[in-house]
Write a protein that holds these residues in place. Structure first.
Motif, mmCIF file in Angstrom:
data_model
loop_
_atom_site.group_PDB
_atom_site.id
_atom_site.type_symbol
_atom_site.label_atom_id
_atom_site.label_comp_id
_atom_site.label_asym_id
_atom_site.label_seq_id
_atom_site.Cartn_x
_atom_site.Cartn_y
_atom_site.Cartn_z
ATOM 1 N N ILE A 207 41.930 33.968 45.934
ATOM 2 C CA ILE A 207 40.541 33.946 45.459
ATOM 3 C C ILE A 207 40.391 32.858 44.383
ATOM 4 O O ILE A 207 39.426 32.099 44.386
ATOM 5 N N GLY A 208 41.362 32.803 43.478
ATOM 6 C CA GLY A 208 41.329 31.772 42.441
ATOM 7 C C GLY A 208 41.383 30.367 43.014
ATOM 8 O O GLY A 208 40.659 29.471 42.560
ATOM 9 N N LEU A 209 42.204 30.164 44.011
ATOM 10 C CA LEU A 209 42.330 28.837 44.609
ATOM 11 C C LEU A 209 41.056 28.411 45.336
ATOM 12 O O LEU A 209 40.618 27.264 45.211
ATOM 13 N N ILE A 210 40.457 29.338 46.090
ATOM 14 C CA ILE A 210 39.238 28.936 46.804
ATOM 15 C C ILE A 210 38.064 28.751 45.851
ATOM 16 O O ILE A 210 37.110 28.049 46.172
ATOM 17 N N SER A 211 38.145 29.358 44.666
ATOM 18 C CA SER A 211 37.053 29.192 43.695
ATOM 19 C C SER A 211 37.025 27.787 43.101
ATOM 20 O O SER A 211 36.054 27.401 42.454
ATOM 21 N N MET B 6 29.409 29.821 51.179
ATOM 22 C CA MET B 6 30.362 30.617 51.955
ATOM 23 C C MET B 6 31.624 30.928 51.138
ATOM 24 O O MET B 6 32.200 32.002 51.265
ATOM 25 N N THR B 7 32.024 29.992 50.299
ATOM 26 C CA THR B 7 33.195 30.226 49.451
ATOM 27 C C THR B 7 32.929 31.345 48.455
ATOM 28 O O THR B 7 33.773 32.228 48.251
ATOM 29 N N ILE B 8 31.749 31.332 47.846
ATOM 30 C CA ILE B 8 31.396 32.402 46.903
ATOM 31 C C ILE B 8 31.374 33.750 47.630
ATOM 32 O O ILE B 8 31.868 34.756 47.117
ATOM 33 N N ILE C 234 33.785 37.109 46.977
ATOM 34 C CA ILE C 234 33.280 38.481 46.807
ATOM 35 C C ILE C 234 33.972 39.413 47.795
ATOM 36 O O ILE C 234 34.395 40.523 47.423
ATOM 37 N N ALA C 235 34.115 38.977 49.038
ATOM 38 C CA ALA C 235 34.784 39.815 50.046
ATOM 39 C C ALA C 235 36.221 40.109 49.626
ATOM 40 O O ALA C 235 36.683 41.256 49.718
ATOM 41 N N GLY C 236 36.917 39.096 49.151
ATOM 42 C CA GLY C 236 38.291 39.305 48.686
ATOM 43 C C GLY C 236 38.345 40.230 47.492
ATOM 44 O O GLY C 236 39.219 41.098 47.392
ATOM 45 N N LEU C 237 37.384 40.057 46.600
ATOM 46 C CA LEU C 237 37.336 40.887 45.398
ATOM 47 C C LEU C 237 37.095 42.359 45.739
ATOM 48 O O LEU C 237 37.573 43.250 45.035
ATOM 49 N N LEU C 238 36.393 42.616 46.833
ATOM 50 C CA LEU C 238 36.147 43.997 47.254
ATOM 51 C C LEU C 238 37.413 44.686 47.758
ATOM 52 O O LEU C 238 37.516 45.907 47.715
ATOM 53 N N VAL C 239 38.380 43.910 48.205
ATOM 54 C CA VAL C 239 39.622 44.474 48.737
ATOM 55 C C VAL C 239 40.600 44.826 47.610
ATOM 56 O O VAL C 239 41.396 45.762 47.746
ATOM 57 N N LEU C 240 40.540 44.103 46.506
ATOM 58 C CA LEU C 240 41.506 44.308 45.418
ATOM 59 C C LEU C 240 41.547 45.749 44.890
ATOM 60 O O LEU C 240 42.640 46.300 44.706
ATOM 61 N N PRO C 241 40.407 46.416 44.634
ATOM 62 C CA PRO C 241 40.492 47.805 44.167
ATOM 63 C C PRO C 241 41.142 48.745 45.192
ATOM 64 O O PRO C 241 41.849 49.675 44.814
ATOM 65 N N LEU C 242 40.907 48.491 46.475
ATOM 66 C CA LEU C 242 41.546 49.302 47.506
ATOM 67 C C LEU C 242 43.063 49.178 47.397
ATOM 68 O O LEU C 242 43.792 50.176 47.449
ATOM 69 N N LEU C 243 43.549 47.963 47.227
ATOM 70 C CA LEU C 243 44.988 47.756 47.088
ATOM 71 C C LEU C 243 45.524 48.444 45.834
ATOM 72 O O LEU C 243 46.615 49.017 45.852
ATOM 73 N N ALA C 244 44.753 48.405 44.747
ATOM 74 C CA ALA C 244 45.165 49.077 43.509
ATOM 75 C C ALA C 244 45.250 50.592 43.718
ATOM 76 O O ALA C 244 46.199 51.235 43.247
ATOM 77 N N VAL C 245 44.289 51.160 44.426
ATOM 78 C CA VAL C 245 44.302 52.605 44.697
ATOM 79 C C VAL C 245 45.501 52.969 45.571
ATOM 80 O O VAL C 245 46.183 53.976 45.332
ATOM 81 N N LEU C 246 45.777 52.150 46.577
ATOM 82 C CA LEU C 246 46.937 52.404 47.433
ATOM 83 C C LEU C 246 48.220 52.413 46.614
ATOM 84 O O LEU C 246 49.086 53.282 46.782
ATOM 85 N N MET C 247 48.337 51.440 45.701
ATOM 86 C CA MET C 247 49.521 51.389 44.842
ATOM 87 C C MET C 247 49.616 52.637 43.972
ATOM 88 O O MET C 247 50.684 53.230 43.833
#
Length: 148
Positions: free
Chosen positions: A88-92, A122-124, A128-141
């Protein structure tokens, strides 16, 4: 107490990062005024700063305070989460460079409309789409998923 402060900074960074990304998405249009471009560039600066705060606090949580580093290091979900954050940081970088270059090359008092490349929009949205996945990964962990 160190853990609480670092975790709090991590959350503040995440909230600021999310807020600025949504603000960019709401402001960006196919054509924008110079005034809006300047707002977007300012918001993008805050976005970058919040990403740095989030990353540094996250690294501190991983390596120095809170759970042992092994808790994170041994979990492949953590590696996916970290990789996604870096991606996400790189595409920003693309929208950031566009805002800097266009702001620098545009007269401050100009009434012209600036055409925004579809790739910036489209990059923005991808961020946002990537950012929506991060909390899911945190919950799984947090639920222990991914541990051997």
């Amino acid at each position: 107490m160190d853990y609480v402060v670092v975790k709090y900074l991590h959350f503040l960074g995440i909230f600021a990062l999310s807020s600025t990304l949504i603000a960019q998405h709401l402001l960006i249009k196919p054509e924008i005024s110079v005034k809006t471009l300047r707002k977007l560039a300012s918001i993008d600066s805050i976005y970058g700063l919040s990403a740095v705060v989030t990353l540094l606090a996250g690294l501190a949580l991983w390596l120095w305070v809170g759970k042992a580093a092994e808790f994170y290091t041994s979990n492949p979900i953590f590696h996916i989460k970290l990789t996604l954050f870096v991606l996400i940081g790189l595409i920003s970088i693309y929208p950031t460079l566009f805002f800097i270059k266009t702001r620098r090359n545009t007269d401050r008092d100009s009434a012209e409309l600036i055409k925004i490349p579809k790739g910036v929009v489209m990059t923005i949205r991808a961020e946002i789409a990537g950012l929506l996945v991060l909390p899911l990964l945190a919950v799984l962990m947090a639920q222990g998923i991914g541990f051997s």
